[in-house]
Each structure stands twice: as C-alpha cells, then as structure tokens.
Design a protein around this motif. Structure first.
Motif, PDB file in Angstrom:
ATOM      1  N   PRO A  57       0.830  -1.209   0.000  1.00 61.52           N
ATOM      2  CA  PRO A  57       0.000   0.000   0.000  1.00 61.52           C
ATOM      3  C   PRO A  57       0.862   1.255   0.000  1.00 61.52           C
ATOM      4  CG  PRO A  57      -0.002  -1.015   2.167  1.00 61.52           C
ATOM      5  CD  PRO A  57       0.720  -1.958   1.257  1.00 61.52           C
ATOM      6  N   ILE A  58       0.336   2.310  -0.560  1.00 55.31           N
ATOM      7  CA  ILE A  58       1.045   3.586  -0.620  1.00 55.31           C
ATOM      8  C   ILE A  58       0.787   4.333   0.690  1.00 55.31           C
ATOM      9  CG2 ILE A  58       1.212   5.783  -1.839  1.00 55.31           C
ATOM     10  CD1 ILE A  58       0.266   4.315  -4.335  1.00 55.31           C
ATOM     11  N   ARG A  59       1.855   4.784   1.308  1.00 62.23           N
ATOM     12  CA  ARG A  59       1.719   5.530   2.558  1.00 62.23           C
ATOM     13  C   ARG A  59       2.142   6.979   2.320  1.00 62.23           C
ATOM     14  NH1 ARG A  59       2.775   1.658   7.522  1.00 62.23           N
ATOM     15  NH2 ARG A  59       2.128  -0.266   6.549  1.00 62.23           N
ATOM     16  N   LEU A  60       1.390   7.884   2.871  1.00 57.47           N
ATOM     17  CA  LEU A  60       1.673   9.299   2.727  1.00 57.47           C
ATOM     18  C   LEU A  60       2.196   9.819   4.054  1.00 57.47           C
ATOM     19  CD1 LEU A  60       1.510  11.838   0.985  1.00 57.47           C
ATOM     20  CD2 LEU A  60      -0.799  12.163   1.846  1.00 57.47           C
ATOM     21  N   VAL A  61       3.397  10.380   4.039  1.00 57.30           N
ATOM     22  CA  VAL A  61       4.008  10.917   5.258  1.00 57.30           C
ATOM     23  C   VAL A  61       4.139  12.425   5.088  1.00 57.30           C
ATOM     24  CG1 VAL A  61       6.040  10.886   6.730  1.00 57.30           C
ATOM     25  CG2 VAL A  61       5.280   8.776   5.611  1.00 57.30           C
ATOM     26  N   VAL A  62       3.595  13.149   6.048  1.00 55.90           N
ATOM     27  CA  VAL A  62       3.658  14.600   6.022  1.00 55.90           C
ATOM     28  C   VAL A  62       4.552  15.041   7.169  1.00 55.90           C
ATOM     29  CG1 VAL A  62       2.337  16.738   6.192  1.00 55.90           C
ATOM     30  CG2 VAL A  62       1.353  14.745   5.057  1.00 55.90           C
ATOM     31  N   MET A  63       5.604  15.798   6.838  1.00 56.45           N
ATOM     32  CA  MET A  63       6.517  16.281   7.864  1.00 56.45           C
ATOM     33  C   MET A  63       6.287  17.771   8.046  1.00 56.45           C
ATOM     34  SD  MET A  63       9.942  14.208   6.854  1.00 56.45           S
ATOM     35  CE  MET A  63      10.792  14.699   8.316  1.00 56.45           C
ATOM     36  N   GLN A  64       6.242  18.175   9.296  1.00 54.63           N
ATOM     37  CA  GLN A  64       6.003  19.572   9.605  1.00 54.63           C
ATOM     38  C   GLN A  64       7.143  20.070  10.485  1.00 54.63           C
ATOM     39  OE1 GLN A  64       2.367  20.236  11.650  1.00 54.63           O
ATOM     40  NE2 GLN A  64       2.167  22.321  10.898  1.00 54.63           N
ATOM     41  N   GLN A  65       7.772  21.157  10.118  1.00 55.66           N
ATOM     42  CA  GLN A  65       8.895  21.689  10.886  1.00 55.66           C
ATOM     43  C   GLN A  65       8.455  22.934  11.642  1.00 55.66           C
ATOM     44  OE1 GLN A  65      12.021  22.404   8.139  1.00 55.66           O
ATOM     45  NE2 GLN A  65      12.421  20.261   7.752  1.00 55.66           N
TER      46      GLN A  65
END
Length: 75
Positions: A57-65
């Motif tokens: 499955p495709i996983r979406l990772v969102v990084m916030q700084q």
C-alpha cells in the motif's frame, strides 16, 4: 370503410425512442453473455489474472517543521 389509427407525432417519437433503448439493451445483454461481460473472447485462452493485492500500500508521510505560524511571522 377503412380503419386507421392516427398517432400523435410526439407519441410516435416516444415509441421510437423507447424501442431503440430496448434494442440497445438487448444487444448489450447478448454481447455480455457471449463475451463473459469483460470484453474477452471465450474461445481464446488468457493468462491467469494476477490479484492487485501483491503491491504494497502507498503511505503518505507529512513532515512539519517548527510550530505553525512561524514561517509566516518572519516577514
């Protein structure tokens, strides 16, 4: 004495429209039965279908700084 039925043009158009839809539906159902509803020719042999679950499955990772709003506060 001759007997003939006079049909309104609107009624005649509706009869033609409904009958054409019925004919198209019958052609579709007959072709669906003949070609196994998937567009494949039953007289030919096809390779077995590979299930789609083999891919991860495709996983979406969102990084916030930083904290929100600091990027816009610099200006």
């Amino acid at each position: 004495m001759e007997f003939y039925l006079e049909i309104d043009p609107v009624t005649l158009n509706l009869i033609i429209l409904v009958s054409s839809y019925v004919i198209l539906l019958l052609v579709f159902l007959i072709s669906c039965v003949l070609y196994d509803c998937r567009g494949k020719d039953p007289s030919k042999e096809y390779a077995p279908e590979v299930p789609a679950d083999t891919q991860p499955p495709i996983r979406l990772v969102v990084m916030q700084q930083g904290s929100p709003g600091t990027h816009w506060a610099k200006g």
